[in-house]
Structure formats: structure tokens, C-alpha cells
Motif scaffolding. Structure first.
Motif, PDB file in Angstrom:
ATOM      1  N   LYS A  27       3.837   6.316  -4.448  1.00 19.01           N
ATOM      2  CA  LYS A  27       2.515   6.890  -4.229  1.00 19.01           C
ATOM      3  C   LYS A  27       1.889   6.237  -3.002  1.00 19.01           C
ATOM      4  N   TYR A  29      -1.549   6.315  -0.407  1.00 17.71           N
ATOM      5  CA  TYR A  29      -2.917   6.781  -0.186  1.00 17.71           C
ATOM      6  C   TYR A  29      -3.141   7.052   1.297  1.00 17.71           C
ATOM      7  N   GLU A  36      -1.953   5.932   6.342  1.00 16.76           N
ATOM      8  CA  GLU A  36      -1.910   5.179   5.084  1.00 16.76           C
ATOM      9  C   GLU A  36      -3.092   4.220   4.997  1.00 16.76           C
ATOM     10  N   GLN A  39      -6.736   2.770  -1.687  1.00 14.55           N
ATOM     11  CA  GLN A  39      -7.191   3.803  -2.615  1.00 14.55           C
ATOM     12  C   GLN A  39      -8.678   4.088  -2.429  1.00 14.55           C
ATOM     13  N   SER A  42      -9.298   6.344   0.633  1.00 13.49           N
ATOM     14  CA  SER A  42      -8.427   7.517   0.755  1.00 13.49           C
ATOM     15  C   SER A  42      -9.168   8.827   0.544  1.00 13.49           C
ATOM     16  N   TYR A  45      -3.686  11.616  -1.525  1.00 16.97           N
ATOM     17  CA  TYR A  45      -2.562  10.731  -1.795  1.00 16.97           C
ATOM     18  C   TYR A  45      -1.286  11.559  -1.865  1.00 16.97           C
ATOM     19  N   LYS A  65      -8.201  13.923  -3.524  1.00 18.13           N
ATOM     20  CA  LYS A  65      -8.619  12.732  -4.259  1.00 18.13           C
ATOM     21  C   LYS A  65      -8.992  13.055  -5.698  1.00 18.13           C
TER      22      LYS A  65
END
Length: 318
Positions: A27, A29, A36, A39, A42, A45, A65
Motif C-alpha cells: 500500500k 500513499y 509518495e 497517510q 495523502s 492510495y 482517500k
């Protein structure tokens, strides 16, 4: 009432299951520029299925998100690469945005897109004719946002755009632009008029609000190193220095760099989309910024900023 409640619970469970990870999945974000990030920062993802297995192709799912699916495709690389097979895109409200098929990284065959409200936007096909600009895609059906069928079986008068960005009008014949197209770029406050013959772009003129006029004979020009792409790749390879830490740890893998060629032809805004650490990421940025001038890109006769991605395959072995 029980039936309705069961249906709601089923939808919620299904939605959660979409984003579940297996031990071999990864995973990542991403921020609004698809770089990149954490979290907290972000906007999307990405989930790469079976990332930690050695495969020729990988299924990649991108989510908003709010966990709503945004994109699904099959790529020939776990850290990016070219799509193969069907690629689907979705709006944040869950409605389908587009569906198309890729072969060796290029769209091929039928393509369909929809408006955010679910109404169909257009049907077309990628012909595979990339030698003549404007002939690689044939528009077959097109509807405006009010569901008016403007292009039917490749023929009709086209009107597309919105007051926030642009508006363009002109005629299609047998699926291709034919005759004079007129448009307005609301962001630049400029008008343009272009001539096409059976899909082939002939010439265009752009006029800004201050009266500045530009004639152009190519719709788009990609940025290009003044000494050629091979010189650019050779320079990167010759000037990249491995760090002692990378040798000690026998680091191997791929760094993916993103950068912008600005209107002056300079490399700016380098970002590491995927790094390897051990000082190699910083070295990649250093050698990239050391390279000389590029010929800037153009759109409709005006110099523009263009984004590039550069994969560097590295193996720290003495």
C-alpha cells in the motif's frame, strides 16, 4: 425493513473488502501530484497486488482517500510501467468514468467514457495509427452534458468544454476533425482557430486578450534535450556515483524520479517517486540537476511546463 438493512450492511462490507491487503500486497500513499507521501498528507492510495512476488504483471488499484475505487489496471512493473489489458477509471462518487484496453502500453480498440452523473459522454476507438497526429483516435459517438447526441456514427457538430477551462466547437467527418475548429481557453483568456483535414492538423492561430497573436503548425511539441535523448541517458549513466553504503549493503533495484522541464528548458522540481536509500536518491537528484539545457515543450505555439518520469535501474556491485 430487514431486507433493506441487510442490503446496506452488505454494501458496506463489500466496500471494506475491496481495500483489504494480503501479506504480499503493498500500500502506497500519494499526494495530489501522485508523489509518495504520508497517510496524513495523502489524497489517494495505491495497492499493488502481489508486490512482493516476482511476476511479469501486477494488478494495481488506486483509491480516493474515502476508500472509493479510482482506477484499476494491470502494469508490467510493480513500481510503475506500461498498462496491459483493460483499464477502468471511476469518479469519486463511484460512477464509472472511462474504460479502455491497452496493448504494450498503448490504448487499442474501443474506448468509452461517461460524465460524473452517469450519462454517457463518448464512444470511440484507438486505431493504432500513431504516424499521423490526430488519426490515432476515431470519435464515433458523442453526447454533451445535457445528453444531446451531437456526433452520430462519426459525423456531426462538436461542442465540448465548460466555462471554467475551455470551450471548443467544430465538425467531425467519419470520426475525425474536419474543417475549422474554434475555441477559447478561459484560463489563459485566449481564443484559437485551427484547420483540420480528415483528422490531420494543418495550422492554427492563437490570439490573447492583449492582441498578441501566435501562428503554429504543430499542435504539440514534447521537450527534448538539445543534444538528444541518448546524450541525456549517457550523461546520467557516466556521472552517477554509487555510495560506499550502497556497496556495503549490495543495494539493487530501481529509483523512479519525477521532474519538470520548465518554459526556459531547465530541469526543476525533482522528486523521488520511489527511492532506494543509502544516499542513492540524493545522488540521482544531483546528477539529474547537473544536466544541461533542454528544448522546452510547446502547446498551440506557446512554451509550457512538462513533467517527466525517469526510472534508474541500479546495482551496487564492485
Amino acid at each position: 425493513m430487514k431486507t433493506k438493512l441487510f442490503a446496506i450492511l452488505f454494501l458496506l462490507v463489500s466496500k471494506l473488502c475491496i481495500a483489504q491487503l494480503s501479506p504480499n500486497d503493498k500500500k502506497i500513499y500519494l499526494d495530489s501530484t501522485w508523489t509518495e507521501t504520508s497517510q496524513e498528507n495523502s489524497k489517494y492510495y495505491r495497492i499493488v497486488k502481489d508486490y512482493y512476488l516476482d511476476q511479469k504483471e501486477y494488478k494495481v488499484l488506486v483509491y480516493y482517500k474515502n476508500n472509493q475505487l479510482k482506477e484499476e489496471s494491470i502494469l508490467n512493473g510493480k513500481d510503475g510501467g506500461s498498462p496491459n489489458g483493460e483499464k477502468l477509471n471511476y469518479y469519486e462518487n463511484g460512477n464509472k468514468q472511462s474504460v479502455s484496453t491497452y496493448v504494450n502500453g498503448r490504448p487499442t480498440g474501443k474506448s468509452i467514457s461517461w460524465y460524473e452523473n452517469g450519462n454517457k459522454r463518448e464512444e470511440g476507438e484507438y486505431t493504432g495509427n500513431y504516424e499521423i497526429p490526430g488519426k490515432h483516435y476515431r470519435l464515433i459517438q458523442y453526447w454533451d452534458e445535457n445528453n444531446n447526441h451531437l456526433i452520430e456514427n462519426g459525423n456531426g457538430f462538436y461542442s465540448c468544454g465548460d466555462k471554467a477551462s475551455f470551450l471548443e466547437t467544430g465538425s467531425y467527418k467519419d470520426g475525425y476533425k474536419d474543417g475549422v475548429f474554434e475555441g477559447k481557453d478561459f484560463k489563459l483568456n485566449a481564443f484559437y482557430k485551427e484547420k483540420y483535414e480528415n483528422g490531420k492538423f494543418i495550422s492554427g492561430t492563437r490570439v490573447f486578450s492583449d492582441g498578441t497573436k501566435t501562428d503554429y503548425f504543430e499542435m504539440e511539441k514534447r521537450p527534448f534535450p538539445k543534444k538528444g535523448m541518448q546524450d541525456f541517458y549517457t550523461f546520467i549513466g557516466k556521472n552517477f556515483n554509487y555510495t560506499n553504503e550502497s556497496f556495503k549493503n549490495k543495494v539493487q533495484g530501481k529509483i523512479i524520479l519525477n521532474f519538470v522541464i520548465d518554459k526556459e528548458g531547465q530541469i526543476v522540481e525533482p522528486k523521488i517517486l520511489k527511492g532506494l536509500g543509502y544516499g542513492l536518491d540524493e545522488e540521482a537528484v544531483r546528477v539529474l540537476l547537473k544536466y544541461g539545457d533542454w528544448i522546452p515543450g510547446e502547446q498551440r505555439g506557446m512554451k509550457v511546463r512538462c513533467s517527466f518520469s525517469l526510472p534508474l535501474a541500479l546495482q551496487a556491485v564492485r
